[in-house]
Design an enzyme around this catalytic site. Structure first.
Site, short mmCIF file in Angstrom:
data_model
loop_
_atom_site.label_atom_id
_atom_site.label_comp_id
_atom_site.label_asym_id
_atom_site.label_seq_id
_atom_site.Cartn_x
_atom_site.Cartn_y
_atom_site.Cartn_z
N TYR A 169 18.51 29.93 -8.70
CA TYR A 169 17.29 29.15 -8.96
C TYR A 169 17.66 27.72 -9.36
CZ TYR A 169 13.42 27.13 -11.57
OH TYR A 169 12.46 26.25 -12.04
N SER A 227 13.78 20.50 -12.86
CA SER A 227 13.91 21.24 -14.12
C SER A 227 15.09 20.72 -14.93
CB SER A 227 14.15 22.71 -13.77
OG SER A 227 14.57 23.41 -14.91
N LYS A 254 17.18 23.71 -7.44
CA LYS A 254 16.64 22.45 -7.97
C LYS A 254 17.64 21.31 -7.74
CE LYS A 254 12.72 24.09 -9.34
NZ LYS A 254 11.55 23.85 -8.52
#
Ligand code: NAD
Ligand code: UFG
Length: 353
Positions: A162, A137, A166
């Protein structure tokens, strides 16, 4: 019991798509099947519905193989690899993705997003699976120092668990391929995927109140939400609202097919490559609202409110490396994309009536 039997003869390259009944996974499955790949999906349906398989079949004329289990269950996954012996590649979408929820429940996010990844990488090493595509992302860049942001830009401290999953995931992949050079990996850093398949047979199905802008807009337009809250109009941007790089989900899906081909044909420059997936063009929240109104013909009820905590001001991609090296370019325009999101919303609500 797995669905693959001795009677099944695979004629084509076989790709495992984890999270394949989800938003981006379902669109990618369609593009893979359209290009002649066989696909097996693993999904535990924690954030998607089995009926998505009907949508995929409605577009492609056939259903992918589907196995429903949790990829955190290593024993089940190893059994899967024993049955589906000849996998050519894995595309790994399965993860939790709600930024706010990850702040509330960090362990749930680290557990799911990292365990799934490590179980799959273990499987690749032990069962000789050569190619891996990872859903990363643009969140890894935070607020970049320079715009548009290139793949060379450094990671910024993650704003949420979150985002951190990544960053850590990309590091786990890098360390794994370093000592397992038979494995090739591509990390694709998505900017803001929006829209739906033009058939309106598959699209984004957020559970509960959407966090993301476009599903919130379409749900407001159809009357499920009273009004869109525009988070902040005091940013240092042309109209004061925050800027993102919105990319059509079908364009995004196609980049995965190109990545798989590149690895199968051994055209990569190294065994870990990273590409930005965006359009290169930033759009503000108000530009999206106006483009949606124009595309749909619906007047949107909205209100400007304060900034959302954790939001960056502006981020959009430098697409040169993906365009030149991957040979892929986003092609579908913003209004067409917003119209596809609107058609999908109308289709979903019509079915629920
Ligand atoms: P999604 O929630 O629609 O799809 C993810 C799928 O994975 C769901 O169907 C879910 O049921 C499944 N899943 C989750 N954990 C699982 C597990 N342990 N075992 C088996 N299945 C599991 O999400 P999406 O929008 O399609 O996102 C796909 C990937 O792209 C994610 O990794 C996400 O972090 C990443 N990504 C998404 C965006 C975005 O805006 N949608 C942006 C950047 C990156
Ligand atoms: N926004 C609103 N109102 C809303 C929802 C969003 O004004 O109701 C604004 C946000 O403040 C932001 C823009 O619309 O300025 C886009 O917001 P999204 O929530 O749709 O997307 P984000 O850019 O915040 O985050 C998305 C994904 C993340 C990913 C990130 C990477 O949801 O998973 O892109 O850039 F990490």
């Amino acid at each position: 019991m797995l669905n693959f039997t001795k009677k099944d003869v695979l004629k084509n390259k076989l790709v495992l798509v984890t999270g394949g009944t989800g938003y981006i996974g379902s669109h990618t499955t369609v593009e893979l099947m359209n290009e002649g790949y066989d696909v097996v999906i693993i999904d535990n349906l924690s954030n998607s519905e089995k009926s998505v398989l009907d949508g995929i079949a409605g577009i492609t004329g056939r259903k992918p193989y589907f196995e429903q289990f949790d990829i955190c269950d290593r024993e089940k996954l190893e059994n899967f690899f024993k049955i589906y012996k000849r996998l050519d590649a894995i595309i790994h979408f399965a993860a939790y993705k709600a930024v706010g929820e990850s702040v509330e429940k960090p362990l749930m996010y680290y557990q799911n997003n990292l365990t799934t990844l490590m179980n799959l990488l273990h499987g690749m090493v032990h069962f000789n699976i050569p190619n891996f595509v990872f859903s990363s992302s643009a969140t890894v860049y935070g607020q970049p120092d320079k715009l548009p942001v290139t793949e060379e830009a450094p990671f910024k401290p993650a704003d949420s668990p979150y985002g951190n999953t990544k960053q850590i995931a990309e590091e786990i992949i890098r360390d794994t391929v370093k000592v397992n050079p038979q494995i090739k990996a591509i990390s694709l850093r998505y900017f803001n995927p929006i829209g739906a398949h033009p058939s309106a047979l598959i699209g984004e199905l957020p559970r509960g109140v959407p966090n993301n802008l476009v599903p919130f807009i379409t749900q407001t337009a159809i009357g499920i939400r009273d009004e869109l809250k525009v988070f902040g109009d005091d940013y240092d941007t042309p109209d004061g609202t925050a800027v993102r790089d919105y990319i059509n989900v079908v364009d995004l899906a196609k980049a995965h097919v190109v990545s798989i081909k590149r690895m199968i044909e051994k055209r990569g420059k190294s065994n870990l490559e990273v590409f930005n997936l965006g359009t290169g063009k930033g759009s503000s929240v108000m530009e999206i609202v106006k483009a949606f109104e124009k595309a749909s013909g619906v007047k949107l009820n909205y209100k400007i409110v304060g900034r959302r905590i954790g939001d960056v001001e502006s981020v959009y991609s430098d697409t040169k490396y993906a365009n030149d090296e991957l040979g892929w370019k986003a092609e579908i325009g913003l209004e067409e994309t917003l119209l596809s999101a609107w058609n999908w919303e109308k289709n979903v609500r019509a079915k629920k009536k």
